[in-house]
Write a protein that holds these residues in place. Structure first.
Motif, mmCIF file in Angstrom:
data_model
loop_
_atom_site.group_PDB
_atom_site.id
_atom_site.type_symbol
_atom_site.label_atom_id
_atom_site.label_comp_id
_atom_site.label_asym_id
_atom_site.label_seq_id
_atom_site.Cartn_x
_atom_site.Cartn_y
_atom_site.Cartn_z
ATOM 1 N N LEU B 264 212.195 20.676 -19.276
ATOM 2 C CA LEU B 264 212.356 21.785 -18.333
ATOM 3 C C LEU B 264 213.051 22.934 -19.047
ATOM 4 O O LEU B 264 214.213 22.790 -19.444
ATOM 5 C CB LEU B 264 213.256 21.340 -17.167
ATOM 6 C CG LEU B 264 212.601 20.809 -15.890
ATOM 7 C CD1 LEU B 264 211.682 19.661 -16.197
ATOM 8 C CD2 LEU B 264 213.665 20.396 -14.895
ATOM 9 N N LEU B 283 205.319 16.492 -20.466
ATOM 10 C CA LEU B 283 205.231 17.470 -19.382
ATOM 11 C C LEU B 283 206.206 18.598 -19.698
ATOM 12 O O LEU B 283 207.382 18.341 -19.956
ATOM 13 C CB LEU B 283 205.608 16.806 -18.046
ATOM 14 C CG LEU B 283 205.723 17.741 -16.846
ATOM 15 C CD1 LEU B 283 204.351 18.238 -16.409
ATOM 16 C CD2 LEU B 283 206.418 17.032 -15.677
ATOM 17 N N ILE B 285 207.708 22.159 -18.164
ATOM 18 C CA ILE B 285 207.798 23.083 -17.035
ATOM 19 C C ILE B 285 208.707 24.229 -17.476
ATOM 20 O O ILE B 285 209.840 24.002 -17.901
ATOM 21 C CB ILE B 285 208.380 22.395 -15.778
ATOM 22 C CG1 ILE B 285 207.543 21.149 -15.423
ATOM 23 C CG2 ILE B 285 208.420 23.373 -14.602
ATOM 24 C CD1 ILE B 285 208.083 20.343 -14.251
ATOM 25 N N PHE B 296 204.577 29.981 -21.821
ATOM 26 C CA PHE B 296 203.582 29.593 -20.813
ATOM 27 C C PHE B 296 202.266 29.140 -21.444
ATOM 28 O O PHE B 296 201.419 28.579 -20.770
ATOM 29 C CB PHE B 296 203.339 30.739 -19.825
ATOM 30 C CG PHE B 296 204.532 31.045 -18.951
ATOM 31 C CD1 PHE B 296 205.171 30.027 -18.249
ATOM 32 C CD2 PHE B 296 205.012 32.338 -18.834
ATOM 33 C CE1 PHE B 296 206.273 30.301 -17.445
ATOM 34 C CE2 PHE B 296 206.114 32.621 -18.030
ATOM 35 C CZ PHE B 296 206.753 31.599 -17.336
ATOM 36 N N ASP B 297 202.096 29.405 -22.728
ATOM 37 C CA ASP B 297 200.874 28.936 -23.393
ATOM 38 C C ASP B 297 200.949 27.467 -23.780
ATOM 39 O O ASP B 297 199.931 26.848 -24.076
ATOM 40 C CB ASP B 297 200.581 29.778 -24.656
ATOM 41 C CG ASP B 297 200.414 31.245 -24.315
ATOM 42 O OD1 ASP B 297 200.077 31.546 -23.149
ATOM 43 O OD2 ASP B 297 200.630 32.085 -25.203
ATOM 44 N N ALA B 299 203.290 25.391 -21.880
ATOM 45 C CA ALA B 299 203.794 24.692 -20.693
ATOM 46 C C ALA B 299 202.635 24.212 -19.834
ATOM 47 O O ALA B 299 201.557 24.799 -19.843
ATOM 48 C CB ALA B 299 204.697 25.620 -19.888
ATOM 49 N N HIS B 300 202.860 23.116 -19.106
ATOM 50 C CA HIS B 300 201.858 22.648 -18.150
ATOM 51 C C HIS B 300 202.027 23.373 -16.825
ATOM 52 O O HIS B 300 201.050 23.688 -16.157
ATOM 53 C CB HIS B 300 201.985 21.132 -17.967
ATOM 54 C CG HIS B 300 201.848 20.392 -19.271
ATOM 55 N ND1 HIS B 300 202.938 20.053 -20.042
ATOM 56 C CD2 HIS B 300 200.753 20.006 -19.957
ATOM 57 C CE1 HIS B 300 202.506 19.445 -21.148
ATOM 58 N NE2 HIS B 300 201.194 19.415 -21.123
ATOM 59 N N TYR B 301 203.284 23.591 -16.458
ATOM 60 C CA TYR B 301 203.570 24.336 -15.235
ATOM 61 C C TYR B 301 204.564 25.441 -15.564
ATOM 62 O O TYR B 301 205.425 25.269 -16.429
ATOM 63 C CB TYR B 301 204.168 23.415 -14.168
ATOM 64 C CG TYR B 301 203.184 22.362 -13.710
ATOM 65 C CD1 TYR B 301 202.307 22.620 -12.651
ATOM 66 C CD2 TYR B 301 203.117 21.136 -14.361
ATOM 67 C CE1 TYR B 301 201.383 21.659 -12.249
ATOM 68 C CE2 TYR B 301 202.196 20.169 -13.966
ATOM 69 C CZ TYR B 301 201.333 20.445 -12.911
ATOM 70 O OH TYR B 301 200.423 19.501 -12.523
ATOM 71 N N GLY B 302 204.426 26.561 -14.844
ATOM 72 C CA GLY B 302 205.331 27.670 -15.105
ATOM 73 C C GLY B 302 205.693 28.403 -13.847
ATOM 74 O O GLY B 302 205.001 28.306 -12.830
ATOM 75 N N THR B 303 206.816 29.121 -13.937
ATOM 76 C CA THR B 303 207.213 29.976 -12.829
ATOM 77 C C THR B 303 207.944 31.194 -13.361
ATOM 78 O O THR B 303 208.670 31.092 -14.360
ATOM 79 C CB THR B 303 208.112 29.231 -11.815
ATOM 80 O OG1 THR B 303 208.674 30.199 -10.919
ATOM 81 C CG2 THR B 303 209.248 28.482 -12.495
#
Ligand SMILES: Cc1cc2nc3c(=O)[nH]c(=O)nc-3n(C[C@H](O)[C@H](O)[C@H](O)COP(=O)(O)OP(=O)(O)OC[C@H]3O[C@@H](n4cnc5c(N)ncnc54)[C@H](O)[C@@H]3O)c2cc1C
Lengths: 255, 320
Positions: B264, B283, B285, B296-297, B299-303
């Motif tokens: 994370l 994983l 995030i 973000f390239d 990462a599997h999930y981003g915010t």
């Protein structure tokens, strides 16, 4: 003891990178420039050596770099003794810059030349090693501390995995600084303004042969977003809930 | 023009490094495409030629000054080998050794260099390298038109299995250049990594903080989340350099390589040097307010929610 610190103005990575219409270079006209963060570390290490051992610190920039005067005034405000711009090399490429700085250093020798370990835009390699070879001097990169010991410097060079080596390096030498022994000092704006009134930046000019680059950029482009993350939208609480769900589904949250 | 490729082998404790195998695999591919040979240089007293079966030739040089790595000695020996063996391309890893030697040899061997290489192919006679610059925000596709080229390659760019082979390379023993008798750089001591702290490479879950956290005090916010998850806090290099956290927690090229079940990240941009240390996490995030951040390239999930809003919300969600 004279220490030369070589500074480069580089695009601020916080900004969006604009490319020229033919897509082979950055469009520098609209970019914001800052001093290379590792060059700032090199300057700090030089000033620490000046504080402890006494030295003349000369901040050096390329005349064609955007806003380089500002960086040099700031260096003087932090404690550098003088500042110089070198005209004659227009490129952002490392090889032509190294040739120009080496030519200047031949007439203005320094016991230690410090610069950042790398710059974000040094596509054709890093300045410290290029300078070392061009001047025929010993050079060490990824340096995390420097101490002076007579005609030598004691230098800590970092390797991966937290390993390091302490080295004796005969002076004169060129060092590529990764990080100074303490966080770079701050120069208040009022002090920088004073320096701008009272200091003249020396202007030097060198003649360097236009060497063939030997590399040709076909194109520059932002990384393709084929592997882009799945973006989680929503309020902080919604995003948090989704993240915790992802972790729970992998049994990484207790309860 | 020769179609030979030379790779510098790096080793520690008698083991050839993963980065070297990556270079060897790629070097094999290029040399084969050019109808040339793959040669590998290894310096110092330890004979690792048995691990270099993929190469056509292993060139060994030994001298007391090569007992441990110094830029000065390695550079002199490599320059001599480059001059004698005249490869088309020298491949180095973009680590401390590559940062020391790559551009120095480009100057002294009069070659053209591409740094931060993450892809490499041949187009006819010409090597074409893709370099990752500007903190990973831009890729540059570059032809090496000069007759001699040097690529310094980012770790993790090529598969290492391709660099292992069971052939029997020709062993060449070369003499050391005279300059080694008067070294200008000498080793005082090796500094071993600190192992007194938690081992972040052993954790299933890592909460990792970057410069976006802003200050040592604000790190507390992320520490609370790590505590709530029972995970160690790790960090990007600037957080360590600023003295907010110990070196033992650094993830990346000059820190530790981690492969947790989940990583994370908060306020980490995803510079190549950081990605080198965590891109293999199962994983990833990432939280970063800049939608274009390179993290973000991978990462599997981003915010893009502000970390100072998100982190307390996650803590609450876990508690609730
Ligand atoms: C030889 C060498 C070795 C290196 N080794 C390593 C290494 O081992 N490990 C490593 O990490 N680096 C290493 N680096 C440094 C690397 O190049 C980068 O400088 C570094 O990774 C950047 O760290 P960062 O992402 O934390 O900071 P930055 O690049 O400054 O990114 C901070 C990010 O935080 C985001 N942000 C800001 N505020 C917020 C907020 N409120 N909420 C959410 N996001 C926010 C910003 O958008 C930005 O993307 C090395 C460099 C060199 C030259």
């Amino acid at each position: 003891m004279r220490i030369a610190v070589i500074l480069k103005a580089v695009p601020d990575l916080v900004e969006e990178m604009e490319l020229t219409s033919d897509g082979t270079d950055l469009d520098r006209e609209y970019l914001k420039f800052v001093t290379n963060e590792w060059d700032e570390q090199a300057l700090e290490e030089a000033l620490l050596l000046k504080d402890s051992d006494g030295a003349e610190v000369v901040a050096v920039g390329m005349a064609d770099d955007p806003d380089i005067e500002q960086a040099l005034y700031s260096a003087v405000a932090k404690g550098a003794d003088r500042a110089v711009t070198i005209a004659g090399a227009t490129g952002v490429d490392t090889r032509s810059r190294a040739a120009a700085v080496a030519a200047w250093l031949k007439d203005n020798p320094a016991d230690l030349v410090l610069s950042g370990v790398q710059a974000p835009d040094d596509l054709d390699g890093q300045l410290p090693a290029a300078l070392g070879a061009a001047l025929g001097l010993p050079h060490v990169s990824v340096v995390v501390s420097v101490a002076l010991d007579g005609a030598a410097a004691i230098v800590r060079q970092e390797f991966s995995g937290g390993r390091a080596a302490d080295l004796n390096v005969t002076l004169p030498a060129v060092l590529g600084i990764q990080v100074a022994r303490q966080a770079p000092r701050y120069a208040p704006v009022t002090r920088v303004r004073q320096v701008m009134q009272s200091t003249t930046i020396d202007e030097a000019s060198v003649a360097v042969d236009e060497a063939a680059a030997g590399i040709r950029v076909r194109r520059m482009y932002p990384p393709e977003k084929t592997t882009h993350a799945e973006m989680i939208d929503g309020s902080p609480a919604e995003v948090a809930a989704r993240i915790v769900e992802l972790l729970r589904s992998r049994s990484l949250v207790k309860g | 023009m020769s179609g030979n490729v030379l790779v510098l082998a790096e080793q520690s404790d008698g083991q050839v490094s993963d980065a070297t195998y990556e270079l060897l695999g790629k070097g094999r591919e290029l040399a084969t495409a050019w109808g040339g040979t793959l040669e590998v240089a290894t310096f110092g007293p330890t004979d690792v030629s048995g691990q270099l079966g993929i190469a056509d030739a292993v060139v060994r040089v030994d001298h007391p000054a090569l007992a441990s790595y110094t830029a000065d000695a390695y550079e002199q020996v490599l320059l001599q080998l480059l001059t004698e063996r005249a490869p088309r391309l020298l491949l180095l890893s973009n680590d401390t050794v590559g940062l020391d030697l790559g551009t120095a040899l480009a100057v002294s061997w009069d070659a053209s260099q591409v740094a931060y290489v993450m892809a490499l192919a041949v187009d006819g006679d010409t090597p074409v390298a893709t370099a990752q610059i500007l903190g990973g925000k831009i890729l540059a596709e570059v032809e090496i038109t000069a007759p001699r080229g040097i690529c310094t390659v980012i770790g993790g760019s090529f598969p290492l299995a391709a660099g292992k082979g069971d052939g029997t390379p020709e062993i060449v023993t070369a003499a050391a250049p005279g300059g080694l008798d008067a070294p200008r750089i000498s080793l005082r001591a090796i500094v071993e990594p600190d192992t007194s702290d938690v081992d972040i490479t052993a954790a299933d879950l890592l909460v990792s903080a970057g410069r976006g956290v802003g200050s040592k005090d604000d790190l507390e916010v992320v520490q609370e989340l790590a505590d709530a998850l029972g995970a160690p806090l790790s960090a990007s290099r600037p957080v360590i350099d600023a003295g907010w956290m110990p070196k033992t927690r650094q993830v990346g090229k000059s820190g530790l390589k981690v492969k947790p079940k989940a990583y994370l990240s908060f306020g980490i941009s995803g510079a190549p040097e950081h990605l080198e240390g965590m891109r293999d996490a199962e994983l990833i995030i990432a939280c970063n307010t800049d939608a274009n951040a390179p993290i973000f390239d991978v990462a599997h999930y981003g915010t893009t929610v502000d970390l100072f809003d998100l982190v307390p919300a996650i803590v609450e969600e876990i508690g609730g």
